[in-house]
Design a protein around this motif. Structure first.
Motif, mmCIF file in Angstrom:
data_model
loop_
_atom_site.group_PDB
_atom_site.id
_atom_site.type_symbol
_atom_site.label_atom_id
_atom_site.label_comp_id
_atom_site.label_asym_id
_atom_site.label_seq_id
_atom_site.Cartn_x
_atom_site.Cartn_y
_atom_site.Cartn_z
ATOM 1 N N UNK A 10 29.818 21.271 19.326
ATOM 2 C CA UNK A 10 31.092 20.894 18.517
ATOM 3 C C UNK A 10 30.629 19.743 17.649
ATOM 4 N N UNK A 11 30.097 18.815 18.042
ATOM 5 C CA UNK A 11 29.956 17.637 17.316
ATOM 6 C C UNK A 11 28.814 17.716 16.375
ATOM 7 N N UNK A 12 27.933 18.918 16.592
ATOM 8 C CA UNK A 12 26.754 19.050 15.858
ATOM 9 C C UNK A 12 27.222 20.072 14.713
ATOM 10 N N UNK A 13 28.606 20.246 14.532
ATOM 11 C CA UNK A 13 28.876 21.144 13.394
ATOM 12 C C UNK A 13 28.765 22.643 13.692
ATOM 13 N N UNK A 14 28.863 23.006 15.018
ATOM 14 C CA UNK A 14 29.134 24.268 15.306
ATOM 15 C C UNK A 14 30.500 24.732 15.516
ATOM 16 N N UNK A 15 30.792 25.921 15.337
ATOM 17 C CA UNK A 15 32.031 26.383 15.460
ATOM 18 C C UNK A 15 32.214 27.148 16.875
ATOM 19 N N UNK A 16 32.703 26.401 18.055
ATOM 20 C CA UNK A 16 32.641 26.646 19.394
ATOM 21 C C UNK A 16 33.962 27.520 19.698
ATOM 22 N N UNK A 17 33.555 28.458 20.614
ATOM 23 C CA UNK A 17 34.665 28.996 21.425
ATOM 24 C C UNK A 17 34.075 29.081 22.920
ATOM 25 N N UNK A 18 35.126 28.449 23.783
ATOM 26 C CA UNK A 18 34.801 28.614 25.105
ATOM 27 C C UNK A 18 35.408 29.682 25.762
ATOM 28 N N UNK A 19 34.683 30.718 26.372
ATOM 29 C CA UNK A 19 35.126 31.615 27.119
ATOM 30 C C UNK A 19 34.843 32.037 28.558
ATOM 31 N N UNK A 20 35.865 32.260 29.272
ATOM 32 C CA UNK A 20 35.780 32.616 30.809
ATOM 33 C C UNK A 20 35.901 33.989 30.958
ATOM 34 N N UNK A 21 34.876 34.750 31.509
ATOM 35 C CA UNK A 21 34.874 36.241 31.380
ATOM 36 C C UNK A 21 35.165 36.390 33.123
ATOM 37 N N UNK A 22 36.054 37.466 33.500
ATOM 38 C CA UNK A 22 36.420 37.644 34.761
ATOM 39 C C UNK A 22 36.704 39.094 34.968
ATOM 40 N N UNK A 23 36.754 39.662 36.152
ATOM 41 C CA UNK A 23 36.977 40.953 36.647
ATOM 42 C C UNK A 23 37.992 40.992 37.600
ATOM 43 N N UNK A 24 39.230 41.408 37.487
ATOM 44 C CA UNK A 24 40.232 41.415 38.671
ATOM 45 C C UNK A 24 40.210 43.091 39.158
ATOM 46 N N UNK A 25 39.415 43.816 38.991
ATOM 47 C CA UNK A 25 39.691 45.210 39.315
ATOM 48 C C UNK A 25 38.587 45.869 40.151
ATOM 49 N N UNK A 26 37.632 44.893 40.643
ATOM 50 C CA UNK A 26 36.508 45.501 41.223
ATOM 51 C C UNK A 26 36.505 45.388 42.825
ATOM 52 N N UNK A 27 35.689 45.620 43.522
ATOM 53 C CA UNK A 27 35.492 45.739 45.081
ATOM 54 C C UNK A 27 35.985 44.298 45.551
ATOM 55 N N UNK A 28 35.382 43.364 44.944
ATOM 56 C CA UNK A 28 35.590 41.876 45.500
ATOM 57 C C UNK A 28 37.329 41.915 45.651
ATOM 58 N N UNK A 29 37.939 42.025 44.300
ATOM 59 C CA UNK A 29 39.408 41.795 44.390
ATOM 60 C C UNK A 29 40.110 42.814 45.547
ATOM 61 N N UNK A 30 39.552 43.993 45.829
ATOM 62 C CA UNK A 30 40.182 44.803 46.509
ATOM 63 C C UNK A 30 39.921 44.284 48.116
ATOM 64 N N UNK A 31 39.078 43.471 48.400
ATOM 65 C CA UNK A 31 38.794 42.869 49.567
ATOM 66 C C UNK A 31 39.837 41.898 49.650
ATOM 67 N N UNK A 32 39.980 40.939 48.633
ATOM 68 C CA UNK A 32 40.708 39.854 48.638
ATOM 69 C C UNK A 32 42.188 40.364 49.042
ATOM 70 N N UNK A 33 42.637 41.332 48.454
ATOM 71 C CA UNK A 33 43.958 42.062 48.692
ATOM 72 C C UNK A 33 43.897 42.147 50.104
ATOM 73 N N UNK A 34 43.054 42.871 50.593
ATOM 74 C CA UNK A 34 43.062 43.026 52.188
ATOM 75 C C UNK A 34 43.131 42.068 52.909
ATOM 76 N N UNK A 35 42.257 41.008 52.691
ATOM 77 C CA UNK A 35 42.194 39.678 53.420
ATOM 78 C C UNK A 35 43.717 39.240 53.403
ATOM 79 N N UNK A 36 44.496 39.347 52.416
ATOM 80 C CA UNK A 36 45.615 38.505 51.876
ATOM 81 C C UNK A 36 46.474 39.396 52.830
ATOM 82 N N UNK A 37 46.549 40.608 53.048
ATOM 83 C CA UNK A 37 47.571 41.399 53.771
ATOM 84 C C UNK A 37 47.237 41.185 55.071
ATOM 85 N N UNK A 38 45.952 41.094 55.548
ATOM 86 C CA UNK A 38 45.841 41.003 56.915
ATOM 87 C C UNK A 38 46.346 39.519 57.457
ATOM 88 N N UNK A 39 46.244 38.548 56.571
ATOM 89 C CA UNK A 39 46.931 37.130 56.736
ATOM 90 C C UNK A 39 48.351 37.273 57.149
#
Length: 552
Positions: free
Chosen positions: A155-184
RNA sequence: GCGCCUGUAGCUCAGCUGGAUAGAGCAACGGACUUCUAAUCCGUAGGUCACAGGUUCGAAUCCUGUCAGGCGUGCCA
């Protein structure tokens, strides 16, 4: 800028020498201007003569003397020009040149060090990109800070900067997260619950389950669908991540959901195009990408026999999309555990006809955390990982940021909690910030004594003639080029090392010499020097996201 | 096995992309507060740049090989 001036003069001398037949043009562009380590070797030196002589089979010292003679004519710049060693030409710059740096710093003030080398190139910096399955770990913390500092530098050196966070809330990891939460959740209700084998065991899952109990009572106990659990967990965890990032003063311009790639058909399109080019094929019920065409040892599966894509397929689609969105440069910050995706994404882009040289991947090595001499192992699945939030219980955000930036990305980073907390007095963070505070304090003191800085044209900057003063001025002069280099090399640690070095010089100077004294002319000159230093500390700290406190 | 990263002072790490006599911070030892903040400063000590070759005027830096550590090498992300 003085360095550039000298380079420019060298180029002129070189061309002149070619015209006069002193040497050929063979060495064009090969010689450089350097900062010698040893003061006896001048302020700048060049290897010009060695390289020119080498190409032309001449004697280096003869070429050197010709060059030195030409360069020495610029008496406005140089006190003397010497030949030394195997053929170095050393330049001793006039003190007045260095003293004028004060003007240049103070005129530009908080813009000093900023530049336009980026030429408004659109760059997308992707970092963190952690799926919302738990609080940010120390490793994510390093990445967050590194990515943010890089974004600030660009940014300080004259670039036009975009900061991006890429994520996935539909995969296997998230299913396991849901199951873990239900168990608790069921566990908290005193019901029989089967905790998933690879579930998330962290305490935070209980916190989320407790909230569900408080809000929903036992109304979800018969629910087969994990969706409500998954959604609640995602929402809570994302809120927590955002809060953690906020404490580090990190904000994203965009959160990009992997799912939207599917909705827009961009994932299918990648497969179709690869097939059309004969770079994807079916085998064993899965779809494979011919990565062997791009120098890899084996082909890779992009769609499993279950019909689900593997991670590399949406990754390719995502990067293609980023280029299609018009970014000239994609900077990705990845942990070394994700290094395997890099060749796949690059191959994918090339396969689809995109220029993969527009992608730069910064791979940072792991953070190892030591506490009381023991290394703490980290795993998101197990409960014993250390989070950025836990770090905040012990040290402030500036300490976290500074420690993460102290090492270059390539190096493993040892975060010694005992050192960062217990011995915070010796902390390099405070060492640098204290310099800024002291400089601010000097200005306050001057105000109290009713001494105001006179306009620069009326100030006798020649008074700044101590070796310590000249050395600091030289450091100030080198700052803009440093910011440029650090930005283009994506190496924020360079700023940190510069600041520590300058702080050392200043503290030493401070203990030896008074800025405000009975000598009015000297006081004026030094007050302006102090102001220039303060500006550069301020700018240097801010450009990597550290605070610049005026008092401590 | 293969790929990427790393190996520099007792410890943690820089070293400006090939320059001249190798740098800092911790830790150790000895000193400095009637002066703008002692979260500071001054001094001492500490090295076969993992090892072996090669490239050239010149190598911690580049190329090859060896050794050691980390991360990958999944129809996990």
């Amino acid at each position: 800028m003085i360095k550039e001036q000298i380079k420019h003069l060298l180029d002129k001398c070189f061309a002149q020498g070619v015209m006069q037949g002193s040497w050929t043009a063979a060495a064009a562009g090969s010689y450089t201007v350097e900062l010698p380590k040893h003061p006896a070797h001048g302020d700048f030196s060049t290897n010009f003569a060695m390289l020119v002589a080498g190409r032309d089979n001449k004697k280096p010292r003869e070429v050197a003397s010709l060059l030195a003679e030409k360069m020495a004519r610029h008496k406005d710049l140089f006190d003397k020009v010497e030949i030394a060693g195997p053929g170095f030409v050393n330049f001793f710059v006039r003190e007045a040149i260095w003293q004028s740096v004060v003007k240049s710093v103070c005129e530009h003030c908080y813009a000093y060090g900023s530049s336009q080398v980026g030429q408004k190139r659109k760059v997308l910096v992707e970092f963190v990109s952690a799926n919302p399955t738990g609080p940010l770990s120390i490793g994510h913390g390093r990445q967050a800070v590194l990515g943010d500092a890089i974004a600030r530098l660009l940014d300080a050196t004259g670039h036009k900067v975009t900061r991006e966070y890429y994520y996935n809330d539909a995969g296997r990891q998230m299913r396991v997260l849901g199951e873990s939460t239900r168990a608790r959740y069921l566990e908290l209700l005193g019901l029989a619950a089967e905790f998933p084998e690879d579930g998330y065991q962290g305490e935070y899952i209980y916190d989320i389950a407790r909230k569900l109990v408080a809000e929903m009572g036992d109304s979800l106990k018969e629910t087969e669908d994990v969706t409500p659990f998954k959604e609640k967990a995602e929402q809570e965890i994302f809120a927590n991540i955002a809060e953690t990032l906020e404490k580090l003063d990190i904000r994203f311009d965009n959160y990009y959901n992997e799912h939207s790639l599917y909705e827009k058909g961009l994932v299918d399109d990648v497969v179709a195009r690869l097939r059309a080019k004969g770079l994807a094929y079916d085998h064993d019920g899965a779809v494979w990408f011919k990565t062997t065409e791009f120098g890899q040892e084996q082909d890779r599966v992009i769609i499993k026999s279950t019909g689900e894509p593997t991670y590399r397929l949406p990754d390719i689609a995502y990067h293609r999309e980023k280029l299609k969105r018009g970014f000239d440069w994609l900077v990705n910050i990845f942990g070394s555990d994700h290094i395997a995706t890099v060749p796949d994404v690059m191959a994918g882009l090339r396969a689809l006809g995109y220029d993969d040289s527009k992608v730069t991947v910064v791979i940072h090595q792991f953070v190892t955390l030591t506490r009381e001499g023991n290394q703490v192992k980290m795993s998101t699945r197990k409960a014993n990982f250390v989070t950025v939030d836990e770090l905040f219980d012990e040290v402030g955000p500036d300490v976290v940021r500074f420690f993460f930036l102290m090492r270059k990305a390539d190096s493993q980073l040892e975060f010694d909690l005992d050192l960062a907390t217990k011995e915070s007095q010796e902390n390099p963070v405070f060492y640098v910030q204290y310099a800024n505070a002291r400089l601010s304090s000097i200005q306050k003191k001057a105000n109290e004594k009713n001494i105001s800085r006179k306009p620069l044209p009326d100030v006798v900057l020649e008074k700044l003639s101590l070796p310590e003063e000249l050395n600091m001025l030289k450091a100030l002069a080198s700052y803009p080029a440093l910011v440029e280099d650090a930005a283009l090399d994506l190496s924020p640690h360079r700023i940190i090392f510069f600041l520590m070095d300058l702080a050392g010089q200043f503290h030493s100077y401070y203990n030896r010499h008074l800025v405000i004294s009975d000598d009015l002319e000297l006081t004026q000159a030094r007050l302006w020097l102090a102001e220039a230093l303060r500006i550069v500390f301020h700018n240097g700290l801010r450009v990597v996201g550290l605070s610049a406190p005026e008092s401590m």
